[in-house]
Write a protein that holds these residues in place. Structure first.
Motif, PDB file in Angstrom:
ATOM      1  N   GLY A   1       2.984  13.277  -0.809  1.00 43.97           N
ATOM      2  CA  GLY A   1       2.985  12.493   0.229  1.00 43.97           C
ATOM      3  C   GLY A   1       1.705  12.376   0.869  1.00 43.97           C
ATOM      4  O   GLY A   1       1.450  11.429   1.721  1.00 43.97           O
ATOM      5  N   VAL A   2       0.542  13.059   0.466  1.00 42.18           N
ATOM      6  CA  VAL A   2      -0.687  12.788   0.975  1.00 42.18           C
ATOM      7  C   VAL A   2      -1.379  11.591   0.889  1.00 42.18           C
ATOM      8  O   VAL A   2      -1.975  10.855   1.565  1.00 42.18           O
ATOM      9  CB  VAL A   2      -1.926  14.115   0.650  1.00 42.18           C
ATOM     10  CG1 VAL A   2      -3.074  13.698   1.222  1.00 42.18           C
ATOM     11  CG2 VAL A   2      -1.011  15.380   1.261  1.00 42.18           C
ATOM     12  N   VAL A   3      -1.210  11.010  -0.458  1.00 42.62           N
ATOM     13  CA  VAL A   3      -1.734   9.792  -0.732  1.00 42.62           C
ATOM     14  C   VAL A   3      -0.896   8.718  -0.446  1.00 42.62           C
ATOM     15  O   VAL A   3      -1.535   7.561   0.187  1.00 42.62           O
ATOM     16  CB  VAL A   3      -1.830   9.628  -2.435  1.00 42.62           C
ATOM     17  CG1 VAL A   3      -2.355   8.217  -2.841  1.00 42.62           C
ATOM     18  CG2 VAL A   3      -2.728  10.650  -3.004  1.00 42.62           C
ATOM     19  N   THR A   4       0.391   8.766  -0.233  1.00 41.94           N
ATOM     20  CA  THR A   4       0.966   7.750   0.450  1.00 41.94           C
ATOM     21  C   THR A   4       0.773   7.588   1.960  1.00 41.94           C
ATOM     22  O   THR A   4       0.637   6.352   2.633  1.00 41.94           O
ATOM     23  CB  THR A   4       2.558   8.251   0.383  1.00 41.94           C
ATOM     24  OG1 THR A   4       3.060   8.410  -0.856  1.00 41.94           O
ATOM     25  CG2 THR A   4       3.445   7.107   1.075  1.00 41.94           C
ATOM     26  N   ILE A   5       0.541   8.543   2.587  1.00 36.13           N
ATOM     27  CA  ILE A   5      -0.017   8.421   4.182  1.00 36.13           C
ATOM     28  C   ILE A   5      -1.507   7.756   4.191  1.00 36.13           C
ATOM     29  O   ILE A   5      -1.734   6.997   4.971  1.00 36.13           O
ATOM     30  CB  ILE A   5       0.108   9.858   4.885  1.00 36.13           C
ATOM     31  CG1 ILE A   5       1.559  10.358   4.979  1.00 36.13           C
ATOM     32  CG2 ILE A   5      -0.699   9.646   6.121  1.00 36.13           C
ATOM     33  CD1 ILE A   5       1.464  11.468   5.466  1.00 36.13           C
ATOM     34  N   ALA A   6      -2.358   8.266   3.263  1.00 30.69           N
ATOM     35  CA  ALA A   6      -3.618   7.811   3.322  1.00 30.69           C
ATOM     36  C   ALA A   6      -3.615   6.238   3.014  1.00 30.69           C
ATOM     37  O   ALA A   6      -4.202   5.370   3.286  1.00 30.69           O
ATOM     38  CB  ALA A   6      -4.544   8.584   2.374  1.00 30.69           C
ATOM     39  N   ALA A   7      -2.736   5.987   2.014  1.00 32.15           N
ATOM     40  CA  ALA A   7      -2.666   4.490   1.593  1.00 32.15           C
ATOM     41  C   ALA A   7      -1.992   3.518   2.468  1.00 32.15           C
ATOM     42  O   ALA A   7      -2.610   2.252   2.782  1.00 32.15           O
ATOM     43  CB  ALA A   7      -1.747   4.343   0.421  1.00 32.15           C
ATOM     44  N   ALA A   8      -1.186   4.205   3.396  1.00 25.69           N
ATOM     45  CA  ALA A   8      -0.519   3.462   4.643  1.00 25.69           C
ATOM     46  C   ALA A   8      -1.524   3.136   5.497  1.00 25.69           C
ATOM     47  O   ALA A   8      -1.787   2.037   6.187  1.00 25.69           O
ATOM     48  CB  ALA A   8       0.560   4.017   5.237  1.00 25.69           C
ATOM     49  N   PHE A   9      -2.545   4.232   5.815  1.00 26.35           N
ATOM     50  CA  PHE A   9      -3.502   3.995   6.712  1.00 26.35           C
ATOM     51  C   PHE A   9      -4.612   2.965   6.522  1.00 26.35           C
ATOM     52  O   PHE A   9      -5.205   2.150   6.985  1.00 26.35           O
ATOM     53  CB  PHE A   9      -4.181   5.334   7.460  1.00 26.35           C
ATOM     54  CG  PHE A   9      -3.331   6.260   8.394  1.00 26.35           C
ATOM     55  CD1 PHE A   9      -3.199   5.451   9.559  1.00 26.35           C
ATOM     56  CD2 PHE A   9      -2.772   7.421   7.947  1.00 26.35           C
ATOM     57  CE1 PHE A   9      -2.466   6.217  10.580  1.00 26.35           C
ATOM     58  CE2 PHE A   9      -2.126   7.953   8.907  1.00 26.35           C
ATOM     59  CZ  PHE A   9      -1.941   7.563  10.233  1.00 26.35           C
ATOM     60  N   LEU A  10      -4.889   3.183   4.998  1.00 21.79           N
ATOM     61  CA  LEU A  10      -6.022   2.245   4.515  1.00 21.79           C
ATOM     62  C   LEU A  10      -5.495   0.738   4.478  1.00 21.79           C
ATOM     63  O   LEU A  10      -6.022  -0.138   4.897  1.00 21.79           O
ATOM     64  CB  LEU A  10      -5.995   2.784   3.063  1.00 21.79           C
ATOM     65  CG  LEU A  10      -7.161   1.706   2.385  1.00 21.79           C
ATOM     66  CD1 LEU A  10      -8.432   1.962   2.983  1.00 21.79           C
ATOM     67  CD2 LEU A  10      -7.107   2.161   0.797  1.00 21.79           C
TER      68      LEU A  10
ATOM     69  N   PHE B   1       0.839  -1.233   0.113  1.00 21.60           N
ATOM     70  CA  PHE B   1      -0.015  -0.156  -0.072  1.00 21.60           C
ATOM     71  C   PHE B   1       0.770   1.199   0.002  1.00 21.60           C
ATOM     72  O   PHE B   1       0.433   2.118  -0.756  1.00 21.60           O
ATOM     73  CB  PHE B   1      -0.997   0.047   1.258  1.00 21.60           C
ATOM     74  CG  PHE B   1      -2.282  -0.733   0.925  1.00 21.60           C
ATOM     75  CD1 PHE B   1      -3.493   0.110   0.498  1.00 21.60           C
ATOM     76  CD2 PHE B   1      -2.299  -2.001   1.004  1.00 21.60           C
ATOM     77  CE1 PHE B   1      -4.631  -0.536   0.052  1.00 21.60           C
ATOM     78  CE2 PHE B   1      -3.595  -2.733   0.658  1.00 21.60           C
ATOM     79  CZ  PHE B   1      -4.642  -2.019   0.348  1.00 21.60           C
ATOM     80  N   VAL B   2       1.991   1.198   0.709  1.00 24.61           N
ATOM     81  CA  VAL B   2       2.921   2.429   0.728  1.00 24.61           C
ATOM     82  C   VAL B   2       3.419   2.628  -0.736  1.00 24.61           C
ATOM     83  O   VAL B   2       3.708   3.845  -1.257  1.00 24.61           O
ATOM     84  CB  VAL B   2       3.960   2.243   1.861  1.00 24.61           C
ATOM     85  CG1 VAL B   2       5.119   3.194   1.478  1.00 24.61           C
ATOM     86  CG2 VAL B   2       3.390   2.521   3.130  1.00 24.61           C
ATOM     87  N   LEU B   3       3.867   1.825  -1.374  1.00 26.82           N
ATOM     88  CA  LEU B   3       4.603   1.637  -2.720  1.00 26.82           C
ATOM     89  C   LEU B   3       3.447   2.116  -3.649  1.00 26.82           C
ATOM     90  O   LEU B   3       3.694   2.992  -4.565  1.00 26.82           O
ATOM     91  CB  LEU B   3       5.052   0.398  -3.160  1.00 26.82           C
ATOM     92  CG  LEU B   3       6.200  -0.205  -2.466  1.00 26.82           C
ATOM     93  CD1 LEU B   3       6.622  -1.730  -2.936  1.00 26.82           C
ATOM     94  CD2 LEU B   3       7.541   1.009  -2.575  1.00 26.82           C
ATOM     95  N   ILE B   4       2.123   1.760  -3.559  1.00 26.29           N
ATOM     96  CA  ILE B   4       1.064   2.181  -4.487  1.00 26.29           C
ATOM     97  C   ILE B   4       0.870   3.648  -4.189  1.00 26.29           C
ATOM     98  O   ILE B   4       0.574   4.454  -5.086  1.00 26.29           O
ATOM     99  CB  ILE B   4      -0.106   1.350  -4.153  1.00 26.29           C
ATOM    100  CG1 ILE B   4      -0.109  -0.107  -4.829  1.00 26.29           C
ATOM    101  CG2 ILE B   4      -1.452   2.066  -4.772  1.00 26.29           C
ATOM    102  CD1 ILE B   4      -1.149  -0.992  -4.561  1.00 26.29           C
ATOM    103  N   GLY B   5       0.886   4.016  -2.820  1.00 30.26           N
ATOM    104  CA  GLY B   5       0.673   5.517  -2.535  1.00 30.26           C
ATOM    105  C   GLY B   5       1.857   6.430  -3.045  1.00 30.26           C
ATOM    106  O   GLY B   5       1.635   7.441  -3.672  1.00 30.26           O
ATOM    107  N   ARG B   6       2.935   5.861  -3.010  1.00 30.42           N
ATOM    108  CA  ARG B   6       4.011   6.755  -3.600  1.00 30.42           C
ATOM    109  C   ARG B   6       4.121   6.728  -5.081  1.00 30.42           C
ATOM    110  O   ARG B   6       4.179   7.772  -5.543  1.00 30.42           O
ATOM    111  CB  ARG B   6       5.470   6.045  -3.227  1.00 30.42           C
ATOM    112  CG  ARG B   6       5.790   6.086  -1.825  1.00 30.42           C
ATOM    113  CD  ARG B   6       7.233   5.558  -1.405  1.00 30.42           C
ATOM    114  NE  ARG B   6       8.086   6.361  -2.159  1.00 30.42           N
ATOM    115  CZ  ARG B   6       9.272   5.931  -2.412  1.00 30.42           C
ATOM    116  NH1 ARG B   6       9.834   4.659  -2.017  1.00 30.42           N
ATOM    117  NH2 ARG B   6      10.388   6.686  -2.956  1.00 30.42           N
ATOM    118  N   TRP B   7       3.544   5.720  -5.674  1.00 31.95           N
ATOM    119  CA  TRP B   7       3.448   5.703  -7.207  1.00 31.95           C
ATOM    120  C   TRP B   7       2.300   6.904  -7.539  1.00 31.95           C
ATOM    121  O   TRP B   7       2.593   7.894  -8.470  1.00 31.95           O
ATOM    122  CB  TRP B   7       2.889   4.335  -7.684  1.00 31.95           C
ATOM    123  CG  TRP B   7       2.620   4.590  -9.193  1.00 31.95           C
ATOM    124  CD1 TRP B   7       3.563   4.539 -10.004  1.00 31.95           C
ATOM    125  CD2 TRP B   7       1.179   4.657  -9.846  1.00 31.95           C
ATOM    126  NE1 TRP B   7       2.646   4.357 -11.324  1.00 31.95           N
ATOM    127  CE2 TRP B   7       1.497   4.497 -11.043  1.00 31.95           C
ATOM    128  CE3 TRP B   7       0.084   4.594  -9.054  1.00 31.95           C
ATOM    129  CZ2 TRP B   7       0.432   4.581 -12.069  1.00 31.95           C
ATOM    130  CZ3 TRP B   7      -1.218   4.518  -9.906  1.00 31.95           C
ATOM    131  CH2 TRP B   7      -0.941   4.574 -11.391  1.00 31.95           C
TER     132      TRP B   7
END
Length: 96
Positions: free
Chosen positions: A66-75, A51-57
């Motif tokens: 970095g907002v999507v990375t943090i949201a993806a990590a929480f998800l 999920f973090v790699l998908i968020g970084r992409w």
């Protein structure tokens, strides 16, 4: 002094393991006991990394910083914790 005199038992009796019932898995990871939980930590780590790699992409594509990375990590963490709690609360041998 021989080993027979030191030993606590004169003979050994066989240990009989119960046979699995019909429809039950016979593997050690599927049966009752702690071994069925052996892969849960790996599951948590792998899903969080994915999920973090998908968020970084997605952050690179969208330019969100970095907002999507943090949201993806929480998800990913929340979803995996939900899955783990369901697995831990499942009774031995109960299929859902």
């Amino acid at each position: 002094m021989s080993l027979r005199k030191i030993s606590q038992a004169d003979s050994f009796s066989p240990v009989n393991a119960p046979e699995p019932g019909p429809g039950k898995a016979s593997g050690p990871a599927d049966g009752p006991g702690p071994m069925r939980f052996a892969g849960l930590g790996i599951q948590l780590a792998v899903s969080l990394v994915v999920f973090v790699l998908i968020g970084r992409w997605a952050d690179r594509k969208l330019g969100t910083g970095g907002v999507v990375t943090i949201a993806a990590a929480f998800l990913g963490f929340g979803g995996t914790m939900y899955s783990l709690i369901r697995a831990l609360n499942k009774k031995d041998g109960a299929d859902e």
